[in-house]
Design a protein around this motif. Structure first.
Motif, PDB file in Angstrom:
ATOM      1  N   ALA A  16       0.832  -1.204   0.000  1.00 39.26           N
ATOM      2  CA  ALA A  16       0.000   0.000   0.000  1.00 39.26           C
ATOM      3  C   ALA A  16       0.870   1.259   0.000  1.00 39.26           C
ATOM      4  O   ALA A  16       0.542   2.241  -0.680  1.00 39.26           O
ATOM      5  N   VAL A  17       1.975   1.237   0.732  1.00 36.91           N
ATOM      6  CA  VAL A  17       2.908   2.368   0.751  1.00 36.91           C
ATOM      7  C   VAL A  17       3.474   2.595  -0.646  1.00 36.91           C
ATOM      8  O   VAL A  17       3.536   3.728  -1.133  1.00 36.91           O
ATOM      9  N   VAL A  18       3.894   1.530  -1.301  1.00 38.20           N
ATOM     10  CA  VAL A  18       4.443   1.650  -2.659  1.00 38.20           C
ATOM     11  C   VAL A  18       3.394   2.260  -3.593  1.00 38.20           C
ATOM     12  O   VAL A  18       3.689   3.194  -4.342  1.00 38.20           O
ATOM     13  N   ALA A  19       2.175   1.759  -3.535  1.00 37.51           N
ATOM     14  CA  ALA A  19       1.108   2.296  -4.391  1.00 37.51           C
ATOM     15  C   ALA A  19       0.854   3.771  -4.082  1.00 37.51           C
ATOM     16  O   ALA A  19       0.667   4.588  -4.994  1.00 37.51           O
ATOM     17  N   TYR A  20       0.865   4.124  -2.816  1.00 37.06           N
ATOM     18  CA  TYR A  20       0.671   5.524  -2.419  1.00 37.06           C
ATOM     19  C   TYR A  20       1.785   6.401  -2.986  1.00 37.06           C
ATOM     20  O   TYR A  20       1.524   7.465  -3.548  1.00 37.06           O
ATOM     21  N   LEU A  21       3.028   5.959  -2.847  1.00 35.54           N
ATOM     22  CA  LEU A  21       4.157   6.747  -3.336  1.00 35.54           C
ATOM     23  C   LEU A  21       4.152   6.855  -4.855  1.00 35.54           C
ATOM     24  O   LEU A  21       4.518   7.891  -5.408  1.00 35.54           O
ATOM     25  N   GLU A  22       3.745   5.796  -5.530  1.00 36.54           N
ATOM     26  CA  GLU A  22       3.653   5.850  -6.993  1.00 36.54           C
ATOM     27  C   GLU A  22       2.630   6.896  -7.427  1.00 36.54           C
ATOM     28  O   GLU A  22       2.830   7.589  -8.412  1.00 36.54           O
ATOM     29  N   GLN A  23       1.559   7.021  -6.672  1.00 36.84           N
ATOM     30  CA  GLN A  23       0.499   7.961  -7.025  1.00 36.84           C
ATOM     31  C   GLN A  23       0.814   9.389  -6.575  1.00 36.84           C
ATOM     32  O   GLN A  23       0.557  10.344  -7.302  1.00 36.84           O
ATOM     33  N   HIS A  24       1.391   9.542  -5.391  1.00 39.16           N
ATOM     34  CA  HIS A  24       1.565  10.873  -4.796  1.00 39.16           C
ATOM     35  C   HIS A  24       2.988  11.405  -4.874  1.00 39.16           C
ATOM     36  O   HIS A  24       3.217  12.583  -4.594  1.00 39.16           O
ATOM     37  N   GLY A  25       3.938  10.567  -5.205  1.00 43.71           N
ATOM     38  CA  GLY A  25       5.330  11.002  -5.261  1.00 43.71           C
ATOM     39  C   GLY A  25       5.989  10.980  -3.898  1.00 43.71           C
ATOM     40  O   GLY A  25       5.353  10.711  -2.880  1.00 43.71           O
ATOM     41  N   ILE A  26       7.279  11.277  -3.892  1.00 43.32           N
ATOM     42  CA  ILE A  26       8.027  11.226  -2.636  1.00 43.32           C
ATOM     43  C   ILE A  26       8.605  12.568  -2.221  1.00 43.32           C
ATOM     44  O   ILE A  26       9.112  12.708  -1.127  1.00 43.32           O
ATOM     45  N   GLY A  27       8.535  13.559  -3.087  1.00 41.17           N
ATOM     46  CA  GLY A  27       9.148  14.851  -2.799  1.00 41.17           C
ATOM     47  C   GLY A  27       8.695  15.454  -1.484  1.00 41.17           C
ATOM     48  O   GLY A  27       9.499  15.931  -0.697  1.00 41.17           O
ATOM     49  N   MET A  29       6.847  13.744   0.821  1.00 38.87           N
ATOM     50  CA  MET A  29       6.306  12.612   1.560  1.00 38.87           C
ATOM     51  C   MET A  29       6.230  12.922   3.057  1.00 38.87           C
ATOM     52  O   MET A  29       7.208  13.301   3.667  1.00 38.87           O
ATOM     53  N   SER A  30       5.045  12.778   3.589  1.00 37.63           N
ATOM     54  CA  SER A  30       4.818  12.976   5.015  1.00 37.63           C
ATOM     55  C   SER A  30       4.060  11.766   5.535  1.00 37.63           C
ATOM     56  O   SER A  30       3.105  11.288   4.899  1.00 37.63           O
ATOM     57  N   LEU A  31       4.473  11.253   6.674  1.00 36.30           N
ATOM     58  CA  LEU A  31       3.889  10.016   7.182  1.00 36.30           C
ATOM     59  C   LEU A  31       2.434  10.170   7.618  1.00 36.30           C
ATOM     60  O   LEU A  31       1.631   9.256   7.421  1.00 36.30           O
ATOM     61  N   ALA A  32       2.064  11.302   8.204  1.00 39.24           N
ATOM     62  CA  ALA A  32       0.695  11.460   8.711  1.00 39.24           C
ATOM     63  C   ALA A  32      -0.341  11.388   7.580  1.00 39.24           C
ATOM     64  O   ALA A  32      -1.291  10.600   7.680  1.00 39.24           O
ATOM     65  N   PRO A  33      -0.193  12.181   6.499  1.00 42.63           N
ATOM     66  CA  PRO A  33      -1.180  12.057   5.416  1.00 42.63           C
ATOM     67  C   PRO A  33      -1.152  10.676   4.751  1.00 42.63           C
ATOM     68  O   PRO A  33      -2.199  10.157   4.353  1.00 42.63           O
ATOM     69  N   MET A  34       0.037  10.100   4.628  1.00 38.19           N
ATOM     70  CA  MET A  34       0.133   8.767   4.039  1.00 38.19           C
ATOM     71  C   MET A  34      -0.637   7.776   4.900  1.00 38.19           C
ATOM     72  O   MET A  34      -1.424   6.975   4.385  1.00 38.19           O
ATOM     73  N   ALA A  35      -0.403   7.806   6.196  1.00 33.58           N
ATOM     74  CA  ALA A  35      -1.079   6.885   7.103  1.00 33.58           C
ATOM     75  C   ALA A  35      -2.591   7.042   7.008  1.00 33.58           C
ATOM     76  O   ALA A  35      -3.317   6.046   6.923  1.00 33.58           O
ATOM     77  N   LYS A  42       0.289   6.955  11.775  1.00 24.01           N
ATOM     78  CA  LYS A  42       1.722   7.233  11.661  1.00 24.01           C
ATOM     79  C   LYS A  42       2.499   6.309  12.605  1.00 24.01           C
ATOM     80  O   LYS A  42       3.547   5.779  12.244  1.00 24.01           O
ATOM     81  N   ARG A  43       1.935   6.084  13.779  1.00 20.77           N
ATOM     82  CA  ARG A  43       2.569   5.199  14.770  1.00 20.77           C
ATOM     83  C   ARG A  43       2.769   3.790  14.207  1.00 20.77           C
ATOM     84  O   ARG A  43       3.806   3.173  14.406  1.00 20.77           O
ATOM     85  N   MET A  44       1.770   3.293  13.469  1.00 21.89           N
ATOM     86  CA  MET A  44       1.886   1.942  12.895  1.00 21.89           C
ATOM     87  C   MET A  44       2.921   1.915  11.773  1.00 21.89           C
ATOM     88  O   MET A  44       3.651   0.931  11.631  1.00 21.89           O
ATOM     89  N   LEU A  45       2.995   2.966  10.974  1.00 21.03           N
ATOM     90  CA  LEU A  45       4.037   3.022   9.944  1.00 21.03           C
ATOM     91  C   LEU A  45       5.414   2.966  10.595  1.00 21.03           C
ATOM     92  O   LEU A  45       6.303   2.245  10.129  1.00 21.03           O
ATOM     93  N   LEU A  46       5.579   3.721  11.674  1.00 21.27           N
ATOM     94  CA  LEU A  46       6.865   3.719  12.385  1.00 21.27           C
ATOM     95  C   LEU A  46       7.131   2.364  13.039  1.00 21.27           C
ATOM     96  O   LEU A  46       8.271   1.897  13.074  1.00 21.27           O
ATOM     97  N   TYR A  47       6.089   1.735  13.539  1.00 19.19           N
ATOM     98  CA  TYR A  47       6.222   0.420  14.159  1.00 19.19           C
ATOM     99  C   TYR A  47       6.746  -0.606  13.147  1.00 19.19           C
ATOM    100  O   TYR A  47       7.656  -1.376  13.431  1.00 19.19           O
ATOM    101  N   TYR A  48       6.179  -0.596  11.948  1.00 23.45           N
ATOM    102  CA  TYR A  48       6.561  -1.576  10.938  1.00 23.45           C
ATOM    103  C   TYR A  48       7.838  -1.222  10.188  1.00 23.45           C
ATOM    104  O   TYR A  48       8.549  -2.112   9.726  1.00 23.45           O
TER     105      TYR A  48
END
Length: 187
Positions: A16-27, A29-35, A42-48
């Motif tokens: 899901a992260v890869v798909a999100y980055l492909e769609q939104h880019g990485i320039g 990139m912020s964890l809160a909106p991605m999460a 955001k806590r779960m992204l950091l956990y994993y």
């Protein structure tokens, strides 16, 4: 007692992260909106994934084409040409097409922000050159020459991918890819 990370959940989240980055880019990139977009925190992204840089590194690793498979049985210039054409099709028309955009972003950002993106960009280049150089060595090129020819293929096709994304001139870019692939095994 600390919980053990669920490998299945982690793998699903990484996709899901890869798909999100492909769609939104990485320039930006912020964890809160991605999460939020992924239905997690955001806590779960950091956990994993540890931190933002590690998340990006793992996403890039997961999105990379499996060149080792494409070039594994290459033992002749003809087989090399066929493998390189397959790689080109995958990068421009197949399942790897979306990943190219992500790779191009990382490479561009590495130029202006090497502290954040440099290692990921170098790794992305190295892991592509390795299998191609090995195939060229198997064909009979000396290691140094094989590495230079692999660099020609990787960097040349990557540049042509960018050209195709920008200009949409598929016929011209495909013709250039054919020339480049032929040049890689020309004596």
């Amino acid at each position: 007692m600390a919980r053990t990370a669920d490998p299945v959940k982690r793998e699903e989240l990484l996709k899901a992260v890869v798909a999100y980055l492909e769609q939104h880019g990485i320039g930006d990139m912020s964890l809160a909106p991605m999460a939020q977009a992924l239905g997690t925190s955001k806590r779960m992204l950091l956990y994993y994934f540890g931190d933002r840089a590690e998340l990006l590194t793992q996403a890039l690793d997961a999105s990379r084409p499996q060149l080792g498979e494409m070039f594994r049985d290459v033992a002749t210039p003809e087989r090399f040409t066929a493998a390189a054409r397959t790689m080109w099709r995958e990068l421009t028309r197949g399942g790897e097409r979306r990943n190219v955009r992500l790779l191009l972003q990382v490479l561009s950002l590495a130029v202006t922000d090497p502290e954040t993106y440099g290692e990921s960009a170098r790794t992305a280049v190295d892991v592509m050159i390795g299998p191609i150089a090995a195939a060229l060595s198997t064909i009979g090129y000396a290691d140094e020459d094989a590495c230079a020819r692999a660099t020609l293929v990787v960097s040349g096709l990557r540049g042509l991918c960018q050209d195709a994304l920008v200009t949409k001139d598929r016929a011209r870019v495909d013709a250039a890819a054919e020339l480049l692939i032929a040049a890689a095994v020309a004596h």
